[in-house]
Design an enzyme around this catalytic site. Structure first.
Site, mmCIF file in Angstrom:
data_model
loop_
_atom_site.group_PDB
_atom_site.id
_atom_site.type_symbol
_atom_site.label_atom_id
_atom_site.label_comp_id
_atom_site.label_asym_id
_atom_site.label_seq_id
_atom_site.Cartn_x
_atom_site.Cartn_y
_atom_site.Cartn_z
ATOM 1 N NE ARG A 54 -1.723 1.657 3.711
ATOM 2 C CZ ARG A 54 -1.143 3.025 4.079
ATOM 3 N NH1 ARG A 54 -1.398 3.971 3.201
ATOM 4 N NH2 ARG A 54 -0.205 3.003 4.830
ATOM 5 C CB VAL A 55 1.706 4.009 -1.994
ATOM 6 C CG1 VAL A 55 3.079 3.117 -1.899
ATOM 7 C CG2 VAL A 55 0.788 3.975 -3.044
ATOM 8 C CB SER A 56 -0.275 7.714 1.239
ATOM 9 O OG SER A 56 -0.059 7.013 2.519
ATOM 10 C CB SER A 57 -0.770 9.895 -2.927
ATOM 11 O OG SER A 57 0.868 10.145 -2.932
ATOM 12 C CD GLN A 95 3.402 7.710 -1.738
ATOM 13 O OE1 GLN A 95 2.321 7.357 -1.317
ATOM 14 N NE2 GLN A 95 4.531 8.013 -1.069
#
Length: 197
Positions: free
Chosen positions: A63-66, A69
């Site tokens: 998982r990444v936040s945005s 990325q």
């Protein structure tokens, strides 16, 4: 096999096992990864079929936040897949998601957590699973006979500072919106540090 897992199987404290790894006194072969993590290769446990396949599917969750990325997300997924293969999983499934770790609005993770056929969930860092209360998720899965493997379980920040940052970010996100939350939380922490001096 991870240090914590081997220590649990052998009835030892993880700190003792890490000490033996650093001193080179382990009774079984060990290796240190480039990130500094110790992997234990105990023939007693590695010759058995991989535990994750016995309990269900093994899924790597990245998982990444945005969305900017995406390259990081792919690299994270590749590292997780390599780790799972090294662990003995024949064909690990990889699930990638973009979303905040501060809320529970992640469709893919929710689907994995509610799927009883997923026996093992592998994440790179605890905060990739959830910024807050990851231990509660881990406990709930353990009660169902499932598990979470955290590849790099080293804490990057001091516990108190990390917890304070998470709480401030959460409050700022509610008050000022998600975009400004991180910036406002950093400002608040900076102001607290200035007060101490």
């Amino acid at each position: 096999m991870l240090v914590k897992e081997w220590a649990r199987l052998e009835g030892l404290h993880p700190q003792t096992v890490w000490k033996w790894c650093r001193q080179g006194t382990m009774p079984v072969p060990v290796e240190q990864t480039p990130t500094g993590m110790w992997l234990i290769h105990d023939p007693k446990y590695e010759n058995q079929p991989a535990a994750p396949t016995a309990n269900g599917r093994t899924v790597c969750y990245a998982r990444v936040s945005s969305s900017d990325q995406k390259d990081d997300l792919q690299r994270q997924a590749d590292r997780l897949k390599a780790f799972a293969i090294n662990m003995g999983v024949k064909s690990p499934e990889v699930v990638m998601e973009t979303g905040s770790g501060m809320n529970d609005k992640r469709r893919k993770l929710n689907r994995l957590l509610s799927d009883p056929t997923v026996g093992t969930l592998i994440v790179e860092h605890r905060d990739r699973l959830a910024r807050m209360n990851a231990g509660l998720v881990e406990s709930a899965l353990k009660a169902q006979g499932r598990r979470i493997i955290v590849v790099d379980d080293t804490e990057l920040d001091d516990d108190l500072v990390r917890d304070m940052t998470e709480v401030l970010t959460s409050f700022c996100a509610r008050l000022y919106g998600r975009r400004a939350a991180k910036h406002r939380a950093e400002k608040a922490l900076e102001a607290m540090r200035d007060e101490r001096v």
